[in-house]
Design a protein around this motif. Structure first.
Motif, mmCIF file in Angstrom:
data_model
loop_
_atom_site.group_PDB
_atom_site.id
_atom_site.type_symbol
_atom_site.label_atom_id
_atom_site.label_comp_id
_atom_site.label_asym_id
_atom_site.label_seq_id
_atom_site.Cartn_x
_atom_site.Cartn_y
_atom_site.Cartn_z
ATOM 1 N N SER A 88 12.460 4.254 -0.591
ATOM 2 C CA SER A 88 11.722 3.028 -0.916
ATOM 3 C C SER A 88 12.611 1.803 -0.732
ATOM 4 O O SER A 88 12.159 0.758 -0.243
ATOM 5 C CB SER A 88 11.204 3.092 -2.356
ATOM 6 O OG SER A 88 10.259 4.134 -2.504
ATOM 7 N N LEU A 133 12.938 1.213 2.931
ATOM 8 C CA LEU A 133 11.698 0.649 3.455
ATOM 9 C C LEU A 133 11.610 -0.838 3.141
ATOM 10 O O LEU A 133 11.243 -1.648 4.009
ATOM 11 C CB LEU A 133 10.500 1.389 2.861
ATOM 12 C CG LEU A 133 9.111 0.826 3.194
ATOM 13 C CD1 LEU A 133 8.886 0.800 4.703
ATOM 14 C CD2 LEU A 133 8.021 1.642 2.501
ATOM 15 N N TRP A 185 3.750 -1.580 8.335
ATOM 16 C CA TRP A 185 4.554 -1.292 7.143
ATOM 17 C C TRP A 185 3.670 -0.909 5.963
ATOM 18 O O TRP A 185 4.045 -0.037 5.159
ATOM 19 C CB TRP A 185 5.418 -2.494 6.782
ATOM 20 C CG TRP A 185 6.619 -2.715 7.649
ATOM 21 C CD1 TRP A 185 6.998 -3.879 8.250
ATOM 22 C CD2 TRP A 185 7.624 -1.753 8.002
ATOM 23 N NE1 TRP A 185 8.158 -3.705 8.963
ATOM 24 C CE2 TRP A 185 8.570 -2.410 8.821
ATOM 25 C CE3 TRP A 185 7.810 -0.403 7.713
ATOM 26 C CZ2 TRP A 185 9.682 -1.770 9.350
ATOM 27 C CZ3 TRP A 185 8.923 0.241 8.243
ATOM 28 C CH2 TRP A 185 9.842 -0.434 9.045
ATOM 29 N N GLU A 230 4.021 2.570 3.903
ATOM 30 C CA GLU A 230 4.203 2.620 2.448
ATOM 31 C C GLU A 230 3.154 3.516 1.788
ATOM 32 O O GLU A 230 3.469 4.324 0.905
ATOM 33 C CB GLU A 230 4.130 1.212 1.866
ATOM 34 C CG GLU A 230 4.446 1.149 0.384
ATOM 35 C CD GLU A 230 4.549 -0.269 -0.132
ATOM 36 O OE1 GLU A 230 4.912 -0.437 -1.314
ATOM 37 O OE2 GLU A 230 4.272 -1.219 0.635
#
Length: 232
Positions: free
Chosen positions: A19, A22, A111, A115
């Protein structure tokens, strides 16, 4: 029922790491001059995610199948979610390097999809872990956690959603894909990072003999020694 949370803690730590990668990757503002040159934060997110998914395939899925009632069904339900995430990681790389097939998708849209897919993969993974913790022993959970960490060190750095993920064929594919991915990464000059390899073990007596470099307890090896004639 197991009492240790080591496996759950390790997987949560990995997802926190992904995470963070990302968030860093999606904060990068792509500029035209960067196209086809790569971006280290994006490359490292892609490689880290790919390695982790391969490690789950290598260590967690066989344990779920072997130790959980209905384990094969749990694995079957998990795989489409993992493959979807792998496909999106593939699209991220294509987007990063300016593929004409990616012109219809903006970075923000891509993105967001990544996610959501990462969250969905974690949810399915948690479901398997819950069943494993209920039906397996602490020893099994500890072994799976260790195997995931070890598998990640030798996992391919790219996603392979169309190739086998489980069974003997999956193991063979991962072994063959790793060196191929490494060559491709080197040719593209990708910054893929990766877990630190385990330190090499000290050579045993036989290897010391074969290497012509005997070491005694009171005479530790000199790292600067070149083993040239007359040096000893």
């Amino acid at each position: 029922m197991a009492t240790t949370t080591v496996l759950q803690d390790e997987l949560r730590r990995k997802h926190d790491e992904l995470s963070g990668r990302l968030a860093h990757a999606r904060s990068i503002i792509a500029r035209p001059e960067q196209t086809r040159r790569g971006c280290p934060p994006i490359d490292q997110f892609n490689a880290g995610t790919s390695r982790y998914l391969h490690a789950v395939d290598e260590a967690l899925l066989p344990a779920v199948s072997a130790n959980c009632e209905g384990g094969d069904g749990l694995v079957h339900d998990y795989l489409p979610t993992a493959r979807h995430l792998e496909v999106l990681v593939f699209h991220v790389k294509a987007h990063e390097y300016g593929s004409t097939w990616e012109t219809t998708h903006s970075w923000s849209t891509l993105w967001d999809e990544v996610e959501k897919a990462l969250d969905a993969q974690e949810e399915k993974e948690d479901e398997m872990v819950v069943h494993l913790e209920e039906e397996a022993s602490d020893d099994v959970l500890l072994l799976v956690a260790e195997r995931i960490m070890a598998a990640e060190r030798r996992a391919p750095s790219r996603p392979h959603p169309r190739l086998p993920h489980t069974g003997l064929s999956g193991k063979v594919v991962r072994r063959l894909a790793r060196p191929v991915d490494a060559v491709c990464d080197a040719l593209e000059n990708r910054s893929v990072g990766g877990p630190k390899p385990l330190p090499h073990k000290k050579p045993g007596l036989i290897w010391q003999y074969l290497l012509g470099d005997p070491r005694f307890p009171d005479d530790p090896a000199n790292q600067t020694r070149h083993n040239e004639p007359g040096d000893r």
